[in-house]
Design an enzyme around this catalytic site. Structure first.
Site, PDB file in Angstrom:
ATOM      1  N   GLN A   1       0.818  -1.215   0.000  1.00  0.00           N
ATOM      2  CA  GLN A   1       0.000   0.000   0.000  1.00  0.00           C
ATOM      3  C   GLN A   1       0.853   1.266   0.000  1.00  0.00           C
ATOM      4  OE1 GLN A   1      -3.523   0.295  -0.281  1.00  0.00           O
ATOM      5  NE2 GLN A   1      -3.013  -1.753  -1.027  1.00  0.00           N
TER       6      GLN A   1
ATOM      7  N   HIS B   1       1.679   3.434  -3.215  1.00  0.00           N
ATOM      8  CA  HIS B   1       0.793   4.452  -3.789  1.00  0.00           C
ATOM      9  C   HIS B   1       1.507   5.793  -3.912  1.00  0.00           C
ATOM     10  CE1 HIS B   1      -3.247   2.812  -4.340  1.00  0.00           C
ATOM     11  NE2 HIS B   1      -3.049   2.055  -3.276  1.00  0.00           N
TER      12      HIS B   1
ATOM     13  N   GLU C   1      -8.485   4.316   6.020  1.00  0.00           N
ATOM     14  CA  GLU C   1      -9.194   4.011   4.782  1.00  0.00           C
ATOM     15  C   GLU C   1      -9.337   2.497   4.632  1.00  0.00           C
ATOM     16  OE1 GLU C   1      -8.669   4.744  -0.047  1.00  0.00           O
ATOM     17  OE2 GLU C   1      -7.018   5.170   1.310  1.00  0.00           O
ATOM     18  N   HIS C   2      -8.232   1.784   4.728  1.00  0.00           N
ATOM     19  CA  HIS C   2      -8.222   0.321   4.655  1.00  0.00           C
ATOM     20  C   HIS C   2      -7.813  -0.226   6.015  1.00  0.00           C
ATOM     21  CE1 HIS C   2      -6.854   1.860   0.635  1.00  0.00           C
ATOM     22  NE2 HIS C   2      -7.866   1.103   0.234  1.00  0.00           N
TER      23      HIS C   2
ATOM     24  N   ASP D   1      -8.885  -3.353  -3.768  1.00  0.00           N
ATOM     25  CA  ASP D   1      -8.473  -2.294  -4.683  1.00  0.00           C
ATOM     26  C   ASP D   1      -8.799  -2.626  -6.132  1.00  0.00           C
ATOM     27  OD1 ASP D   1      -7.495  -0.573  -2.793  1.00  0.00           O
ATOM     28  OD2 ASP D   1      -5.391  -1.109  -3.066  1.00  0.00           O
TER      29      ASP D   1
ATOM     30  N   HIS E   1     -47.358  29.695   8.636  1.00  0.00           N
ATOM     31  CA  HIS E   1     -47.486  28.241   8.678  1.00  0.00           C
ATOM     32  C   HIS E   1     -48.809  27.843   9.332  1.00  0.00           C
ATOM     33  CE1 HIS E   1     -43.292  28.213   7.586  1.00  0.00           C
ATOM     34  NE2 HIS E   1     -43.202  26.889   7.673  1.00  0.00           N
TER      35      HIS E   1
END
Length: 429
Positions: free
Chosen positions: A250, A253, A320-321, A354, A413
């Site tokens: 990861q 990235h 995130e993961h 992914d 109203h």
């Protein structure tokens, strides 16, 4: 002490620049100048002077060049993603309920009319992002799906063949060879024959993310995404080499991608600390440089006293993961509360999610998993409500509404409710 940082982050954020001012200026320029400005920026920033709108003929040629083996793999992944999106769609239904005699309310699910999908195309060819965004919008029932992706020099249509093939297969109605802020602007402002997007989705660089943030309100967005991040929870049963590779896998990235290991096993912590740099060194360039930078600057190993402390630390970070390689997976699935997507057991890996497993990889980053989930069919659906009132419910409903309105000071109203009371009154003899 509930936790100890065996390896800490060397730097928590990169040097800041005034991205917001640059992006805001570009959006203003693009809205005023339209297509001519978008073409100019594409040539200046990406060196691309070809056709922005990818023709059907160019798509057909690109599709013919994609190897059948890759087409088969894309078909496998696309089927998983579509089937999972359909299951999500089937999990929400239109409803109707009679709350009281004569008072009926309900909800409808209405897809947005137009979606704009951004598909990154910088360092890597993001086939998976094309599938995750366009497929999900199509399953949700969106009427028009546009897709943009940054052009590359030396490529016939600007966009790599595999991405064009994937976008076409998944159902994109129009594809533009246009990246960055100008790509986002084209979808938001309705350039190059596109309808104005109701929602913009898909990952991108900081300029793309900022463009979406600045446009939010005028259009919907999936989320404001930062650099991807991943966290592994592992106990003594985990294999150190597997954990190390999952972290480094990861980290490739980019140098700004945080990765964390949380464990209650000092032996595992030390082993992974030694193995991770060796794993990064085995990668080809530019992946190796990205992974080494991310691990050196943003990689952390956190040692906790027990599994409850591990879970609490994971919830605090809200990754995130989130990948659990520990005993009693059912306990972790029940206990953990803050993550974009959860991966249970050593047999799975974040890369599955992914690319091909079926769950969406457009996920909340930078702790946003505390309050939101990732991209799904629900992002493309408007849950709207309706009501119907008959004479049986009218007297009490109108009286309550009028009384509450007057208590609030909202006489207008109240009078609209009074009129309904008169409607419900029996006719004079």
């Amino acid at each position: 002490m509930t936790s100890l940082h065996v390896k800490t982050s060397e730097s928590t954020e990169a040097g800041s620049s005034d991205i917001s001012a640059v992006v805001g200026s570009l959006l203003t320029e693009l809205e005023a100048g339209g297509e001519d400005t978008a073409r100019r920026l594409s040539q200046e920033l990406d060196g691309f002077a070809g056709d922005i709108v990818v023709s059907e003929e160019a798509i057909a040629r690109a599709c013919a060049r994609v190897p059948q083996s890759l087409k088969d793999d894309i078909a496998y992944a696309h089927e998983n993603i579509a089937n999972f999106a359909q299951a999500q769609r089937d999990s929400v239904r239109e409803t109707e309920v009679e709350l009281r005699p004569g008072l009926t309310a309900g909800q409808k699910l209405i897809p947005v009319q137009s979606a704009g999908c951004y598909v990154p195309g910088g360092r890597y060819s993001h086939i998976a992002s094309a599938m995750m965004t366009v497929t999900t919008a199509r399953i949700a029932g969106v009427s028009h799906i546009a897709a943009v992706s940054p052009p590359r020099r030396g490529v016939e249509a600007g966009i790599p063949d595999a991405i064009l093939y994937t976008l076409h297969r998944c159902g994109a109605d129009r594809i533009l060879a246009l990246g960055g802020v100008q790509g986002i602007a084209a979808m938001a402002f309705g350039l190059f024959g596109l309808p104005r997007a109701d929602i913009l989705v898909g990952p991108g660089n900081p300029y793309v993310a900022e463009a979406k943030r600045l446009l939010f309100g005028r259009v919907g967005i999936d989320m404001v995404a930062g650099p991807t991040d991943s966290l592994i929870i592992a106990d003594a049963s985990a294999d150190p080499l597997t954990v190390a590779w999952d972290l480094i896998g990861q980290a490739e990235h980019g140098g700004n991608s945080p990765v964390w290991l949380i464990t209650d096993c000092p032996k595992l912590a030390q082993a992974v600390a030694g193995l991770a740099p060796r794993c990064a060194a085995e990668l080809p360039q530019p992946n190796r440089a990205a992974a080494e930078m991310a691990w050196a600057n943003l990689g952390q190993i956190i040692l906790c006293k027990n599994r409850e402390a591990m879970a609490a630390e994971a919830d605090r970070l809200a990754p995130e993961h989130l990948h659990v390689q520990a005993a009693e997976l059912g306990w972790w699935k029940t206990r953990l509360t803050a993550y974009g997507s959860l991966f249970l057991g050593a047999e799975t890996t974040v890369a599955f999610g992914d690319k091909a497993a079926g769950t969406n990889h457009v996920l909340p980053t930078s702790g946003a998993a505390r309050y939101t989930g990732g991209l799904s069919v629900h992002k493309f659906l408007k849950t709207v409500t309706w009501q119907r009132v008959t004479a049986e419910a009218l007297p009490r409903l109108a009286a309550v509404t009028a009384n509450i309105s007057r208590f609030e000071g909202m006489e207008g109203h109240a009078r609209t409710a009074d009129l309904r009371l008169k409607m419900s009154a029996p006719p004079a003899p």
